[in-house]
Design a protein around this motif. Structure first.
Motif, mmCIF file in Angstrom:
data_model
loop_
_atom_site.group_PDB
_atom_site.id
_atom_site.type_symbol
_atom_site.label_atom_id
_atom_site.label_comp_id
_atom_site.label_asym_id
_atom_site.label_seq_id
_atom_site.Cartn_x
_atom_site.Cartn_y
_atom_site.Cartn_z
ATOM 1 N N LYS A 96 -30.123 71.902 -24.739
ATOM 2 C CA LYS A 96 -31.028 72.632 -23.847
ATOM 3 C C LYS A 96 -31.701 71.631 -22.907
ATOM 4 N N GLU A 97 -32.131 72.127 -21.735
ATOM 5 C CA GLU A 97 -32.694 71.247 -20.701
ATOM 6 C C GLU A 97 -33.907 70.458 -21.223
ATOM 7 N N ASP A 98 -34.801 71.156 -21.979
ATOM 8 C CA ASP A 98 -36.000 70.444 -22.477
ATOM 9 C C ASP A 98 -35.634 69.382 -23.527
ATOM 10 N N THR A 99 -34.590 69.658 -24.320
ATOM 11 C CA THR A 99 -34.132 68.656 -25.306
ATOM 12 C C THR A 99 -33.588 67.444 -24.564
ATOM 13 N N ARG A 100 -32.818 67.725 -23.509
ATOM 14 C CA ARG A 100 -32.216 66.647 -22.708
ATOM 15 C C ARG A 100 -33.306 65.758 -22.096
ATOM 16 N N GLU A 101 -34.360 66.410 -21.554
ATOM 17 C CA GLU A 101 -35.447 65.633 -20.937
ATOM 18 C C GLU A 101 -36.183 64.786 -21.975
ATOM 19 N N ALA A 102 -36.400 65.373 -23.161
ATOM 20 C CA ALA A 102 -37.082 64.626 -24.233
ATOM 21 C C ALA A 102 -36.237 63.428 -24.662
ATOM 22 N N THR B 217 -20.362 47.818 -36.999
ATOM 23 C CA THR B 217 -20.628 49.056 -36.253
ATOM 24 C C THR B 217 -21.401 48.675 -34.991
ATOM 25 N N ILE B 218 -20.807 48.942 -33.851
ATOM 26 C CA ILE B 218 -21.461 48.577 -32.580
ATOM 27 C C ILE B 218 -22.145 49.819 -32.005
ATOM 28 N N VAL B 219 -23.431 49.703 -31.790
ATOM 29 C CA VAL B 219 -24.216 50.826 -31.263
ATOM 30 C C VAL B 219 -24.117 50.841 -29.731
ATOM 31 N N VAL B 220 -23.785 52.019 -29.193
ATOM 32 C CA VAL B 220 -23.646 52.175 -27.726
ATOM 33 C C VAL B 220 -24.541 53.352 -27.333
ATOM 34 N N ASP B 221 -25.855 53.089 -27.193
ATOM 35 C CA ASP B 221 -26.806 54.204 -27.051
ATOM 36 C C ASP B 221 -27.862 54.000 -25.972
ATOM 37 N N GLY B 222 -27.609 53.066 -25.070
ATOM 38 C CA GLY B 222 -28.592 52.840 -23.991
ATOM 39 C C GLY B 222 -29.926 52.320 -24.510
ATOM 40 N N GLY B 223 -29.918 51.826 -25.738
ATOM 41 C CA GLY B 223 -31.150 51.258 -26.313
ATOM 42 C C GLY B 223 -31.990 52.275 -27.092
ATOM 43 N N MET B 224 -31.492 53.503 -27.231
ATOM 44 C CA MET B 224 -32.282 54.599 -27.822
ATOM 45 C C MET B 224 -32.838 54.264 -29.203
ATOM 46 N N ALA B 225 -32.038 53.591 -30.036
ATOM 47 C CA ALA B 225 -32.463 53.384 -31.427
ATOM 48 C C ALA B 225 -33.157 52.038 -31.655
ATOM 49 N N ILE B 226 -33.455 51.322 -30.581
ATOM 50 C CA ILE B 226 -34.115 50.005 -30.770
ATOM 51 C C ILE B 226 -35.437 50.214 -31.509
ATOM 52 N N LEU C 185 -32.382 52.771 -21.135
ATOM 53 C CA LEU C 185 -31.551 52.632 -19.933
ATOM 54 C C LEU C 185 -31.606 53.877 -19.038
ATOM 55 N N GLY C 186 -32.364 54.893 -19.456
ATOM 56 C CA GLY C 186 -32.718 56.001 -18.560
ATOM 57 C C GLY C 186 -31.623 56.996 -18.228
ATOM 58 N N ARG C 187 -30.557 57.022 -18.974
ATOM 59 C CA ARG C 187 -29.497 58.017 -18.731
ATOM 60 C C ARG C 187 -28.743 58.275 -20.022
ATOM 61 N N LEU C 188 -28.072 59.439 -20.083
ATOM 62 C CA LEU C 188 -27.135 59.648 -21.192
ATOM 63 C C LEU C 188 -25.938 58.740 -20.937
ATOM 64 N N GLY C 189 -25.180 58.465 -21.983
ATOM 65 C CA GLY C 189 -23.982 57.650 -21.791
ATOM 66 C C GLY C 189 -22.852 58.471 -21.194
ATOM 67 N N ILE C 190 -21.841 57.795 -20.724
ATOM 68 C CA ILE C 190 -20.610 58.474 -20.298
ATOM 69 C C ILE C 190 -19.469 57.956 -21.185
ATOM 70 N N ALA C 191 -18.391 58.739 -21.224
ATOM 71 C CA ALA C 191 -17.286 58.396 -22.138
ATOM 72 C C ALA C 191 -16.759 56.979 -21.880
ATOM 73 N N LYS C 192 -16.804 56.545 -20.620
ATOM 74 C CA LYS C 192 -16.327 55.187 -20.278
ATOM 75 C C LYS C 192 -17.126 54.106 -21.008
ATOM 76 N N ASP C 193 -18.427 54.379 -21.259
ATOM 77 C CA ASP C 193 -19.257 53.390 -21.969
ATOM 78 C C ASP C 193 -18.697 53.131 -23.369
ATOM 79 N N VAL C 194 -18.163 54.181 -23.988
ATOM 80 C CA VAL C 194 -17.596 54.053 -25.335
ATOM 81 C C VAL C 194 -16.188 53.453 -25.254
ATOM 82 N N ALA C 195 -15.422 53.904 -24.266
ATOM 83 C CA ALA C 195 -14.030 53.431 -24.126
ATOM 84 C C ALA C 195 -13.986 51.913 -23.945
#
Ligand code: NDP
Length: 246
Positions: A196-202, A237-246, A209-219
């Motif tokens: 949902k839009e509000d979940t996405r904003e939260a 295990t390499i985390v690819v999350d824009g820093g979300m879990a720091i 890094l201020g954005r959701l990832g794209i599939a290329k980031d994982v590839a």
């Protein structure tokens, strides 16, 4: 062309992250094997890659069914002679709070996300052991590390993948086979289109890094883990999350 003629299987590669991973390997010269439950979707992805001048093949395969997986791996070996790289990417979500989660939703998520990784890894391990080489990359999730309300089944399956990866890494290291995992954060695909839009904003507020990832980031990370540059990395295990879990 670092993966020239390497036979690379990507499960769940008819769309989303898996499709991008398959394309990335093919662009580096690999022959990619597209797997998904839906035969026409798998053939369509294969044809898209072929039309770009890339090398691809496709098979319908349900990763939850060990006999079906073994049969398809045998067919791939007959036709392509070796299996160099396996990316265990197929996965689903069936979210609900624990008290509302049905046994079926628990079983389905564990069966596809975790048992599927076991079935496919077991089937390719034999030819890889024989060849004394191989790379297996498992797509886990940041949720397998942090947990998430409403995703107990998904978190358990993805945490299970991390433990499986470490154990397989120890078992197969002496045969020159490395097994690593990637834990993506939120990546723009059909899976996250339901947010949902509000979940996405939260979510965005918590991603440095201020954005959701794209599939290329994982590839990109997948290519690295399958490359010679990563020969001394296993069980990670390499985390690819824009820093979300720091
Ligand atoms: P999608 O829903 O876009 O794609 C899932 C793929 O898996 C499809 O190709 C689907 O094909 C295939 N699949 C599902 N069930 C099976 C099965 N039983 N056997 C074979 N193939 C199957 O998902 P994403 O691209 O978003 O996700 C890919 C992986 O990345 C998953 O493991 C997911 O958990 C993980 N991930 C995704 C994140 C995200 O934000 N998107 C974040 C973290 C991890 P078909 O239906 O035709 O079988």
């Amino acid at each position: 062309m670092q993966f020239q003629n390497k036979i690379t299987i990507v499960t769940g590669s008819t769309r989303g992250i898996g499709k991008e991973i398959a394309k990335a390997f093919a662009q580096e010269g690999a022959t990619v094997i597209i797997l998904g439950r839906n035969a026409s979707a798998a053939d369509q992805t294969r044809d898209e890659l072929l039309s770009l001048g890339l090398k691809a093949d496709s098979f319908a395969c349900d990763v939850t069914n060990g006999a079906n997986v073994q049969e398809i791996i045998n067919k791939i070996l007959d036709k392509h002679k070796s299996i160099d790289i396996l990316v265990n990417n197929a996965g689903i979500t069936k979210d609900n709070l624990l008290l509302r989660m049905s046994e079926d939703d628990w079983d389905e998520v564990i069966s596809i996300n975790l048992k599927g990784v076991f079935n496919c890894s077991k089937a390719v391990a034999k030819p890889m052991v024989k060849a004394r080489q191989g790379k297996i990359i498992n797509i886990s999730s940041i949720i397998g590390i942090t947990g998430n309300a409403g995703q107990a089944n998904y978190a358990a399956s993805k945490a299970g993948i991390i433990g499986f990866t470490k154990s397989m890494a120890k078992e197969l290291a002496s045969r020159n086979i490395t097994i690593n995992a990637i834990a993506p954060g939120y990546i723009e695909t059909d899976m996250t289109a339901q947010l949902k839009e509000d979940t996405r904003e939260a979510l965005l507020k918590n991603i440095p890094l201020g954005r959701l990832g794209i599939a290329k980031d994982v590839a990109g990370v997948c290519l690295f883990l399958a490359s010679a540059e990563a020969n001394y990395i296993t069980g990670q295990t390499i985390v690819v999350d824009g820093g979300m879990a720091i």
